[in-house]
Design an enzyme around this catalytic site. Structure first.
Site, PDB file in Angstrom:
ATOM      1  N   HIS A  53       0.856  -1.195   0.000  1.00  0.00           N
ATOM      2  CA  HIS A  53       0.000   0.000   0.000  1.00  0.00           C
ATOM      3  C   HIS A  53       0.890   1.243   0.000  1.00  0.00           C
ATOM      4  O   HIS A  53       2.030   1.209   0.498  1.00  0.00           O
ATOM      5  CB  HIS A  53      -0.887   0.017   1.250  1.00  0.00           C
ATOM      6  CG  HIS A  53      -2.060  -0.914   1.181  1.00  0.00           C
ATOM      7  ND1 HIS A  53      -3.191  -0.743   1.932  1.00  0.00           N
ATOM      8  CD2 HIS A  53      -2.275  -2.030   0.427  1.00  0.00           C
ATOM      9  CE1 HIS A  53      -4.054  -1.708   1.667  1.00  0.00           C
ATOM     10  NE2 HIS A  53      -3.522  -2.509   0.770  1.00  0.00           N
ATOM     11  N   GLU A  55       0.973   3.932   1.807  1.00  0.00           N
ATOM     12  CA  GLU A  55       1.482   4.401   3.106  1.00  0.00           C
ATOM     13  C   GLU A  55       2.646   3.543   3.604  1.00  0.00           C
ATOM     14  O   GLU A  55       3.614   4.064   4.168  1.00  0.00           O
ATOM     15  CB  GLU A  55       0.360   4.362   4.160  1.00  0.00           C
ATOM     16  CG  GLU A  55      -0.854   5.216   3.849  1.00  0.00           C
ATOM     17  CD  GLU A  55      -1.947   4.441   3.106  1.00  0.00           C
ATOM     18  OE1 GLU A  55      -1.630   3.658   2.172  1.00  0.00           O
ATOM     19  OE2 GLU A  55      -3.121   4.621   3.449  1.00  0.00           O
ATOM     20  N   CYS A  83      -6.591   2.329   5.480  1.00  0.00           N
ATOM     21  CA  CYS A  83      -7.138   1.028   5.917  1.00  0.00           C
ATOM     22  C   CYS A  83      -6.587   0.720   7.313  1.00  0.00           C
ATOM     23  O   CYS A  83      -5.707   1.430   7.802  1.00  0.00           O
ATOM     24  CB  CYS A  83      -6.747  -0.055   4.905  1.00  0.00           C
ATOM     25  SG  CYS A  83      -5.042  -0.639   5.085  1.00  0.00           S
ATOM     26  N   CYS A  86      -2.692   0.307   7.435  1.00  0.00           N
ATOM     27  CA  CYS A  86      -1.933   1.555   7.248  1.00  0.00           C
ATOM     28  C   CYS A  86      -2.144   2.511   8.420  1.00  0.00           C
ATOM     29  O   CYS A  86      -1.198   3.179   8.856  1.00  0.00           O
ATOM     30  CB  CYS A  86      -2.289   2.187   5.917  1.00  0.00           C
ATOM     31  SG  CYS A  86      -1.698   1.176   4.534  1.00  0.00           S
TER      32      CYS A  86
END
Lengths: 155, 155
Positions: A53, A55, A83, A86
């Site tokens: 992801h 992040e 999410c 993260c």
């Protein structure tokens, strides 16, 4: 230009890189003393890795840049509300300030479903700033899903 | 020997590696069709990286091993109940089954403070099995913090 807008535009540039790879367009940058020290965009399918992801990639780069697991004087700019993974990673890195572009009503854990960024029981809570470049961040995601739906109808 | 105990012993071996590096001793292994395809132990201080938790390192290795971001037929064994980042990462990787040794009452997100492994609003919830090799997992952590306190008293 307002500093938050400037850095959110940088996060949007990252999100566009994901878009061009047919990945859900989410981007992030981490800023330390006015400089971007970490960048990332969603590469989950490309890398075949659930950790890829925006992040997480940006946090990894930022830790390497400053040689510390604590990103204590940093701000993370994310085009979309994070999410749980993260949001948890941001708290683990003790990032003081989280700026996101638009909410993720069905999967966001910076206030929508839960707020993992501000859990009283933990030893770190983040400041949250929302709705920076909201229209651009939101349009990018909506366009992406609209294109997917339209491709699926053709097939 | 019961399969869960066998694999938790492997996670405990990982945790001991962390102990020898003066890191909080937490270990994890990921099992796919009877084989360990990912291993990890806490290396946060050593790597100067907030992402370097046992579970994240093991998930990264497992995704590379099977070439997929979905760890759909896997079980993760962790010596300690996961933090929010790691619980979120386990859900993101769609790991069906989570086995942990002992609870983390002040920082655990597999049921203690919250249960991120089983959030109804998300498209994946994990089965949770607790208390496998509980005594060993718990003793390892307690010994570590007892040693830290005793070192601090000497200084």
């Amino acid at each position: 230009m307002n500093e938050h807008i400037l850095f959110m535009k940088a996060a949007l540039l990252e999100a566009e890189k994901a878009y061009h790879l047919d990945e859900t367009p989410i981007g992030a940058v981490i800023v330390h003393q006015g400089n971007i020290i970490g960048r990332g965009y969603n590469r989950r399918n490309t890398d075949k890795n659930s950790l890829a992801h925006a992040e997480i990639i940006a946090i990894n780069e930022a830790c390497q840049a400053i040689g510390d697991w604590r990103l204590e004087e940093c701000t993370i700019y994310i085009t979309l509300e994070p999410c749980p993974m993260c949001a948890g990673a941001i708290v683990q890195a003790r990032v003081p300030s989280v700026v996101f572009g638009t909410r993720s009503p069905k999967a966001g854990f910076g206030g929508s479903i839960m707020n993992i960024l501000q859990i009283n029981e933990l030893n770190h809570q983040c400041e949250i700033i929302e709705d920076i470049c909201k229209e651009e961040c939101s349009t990018l995601i909506k366009d992406y899903f609209k294109n997917i739906r339209s491709k699926n109808n053709i097939l």
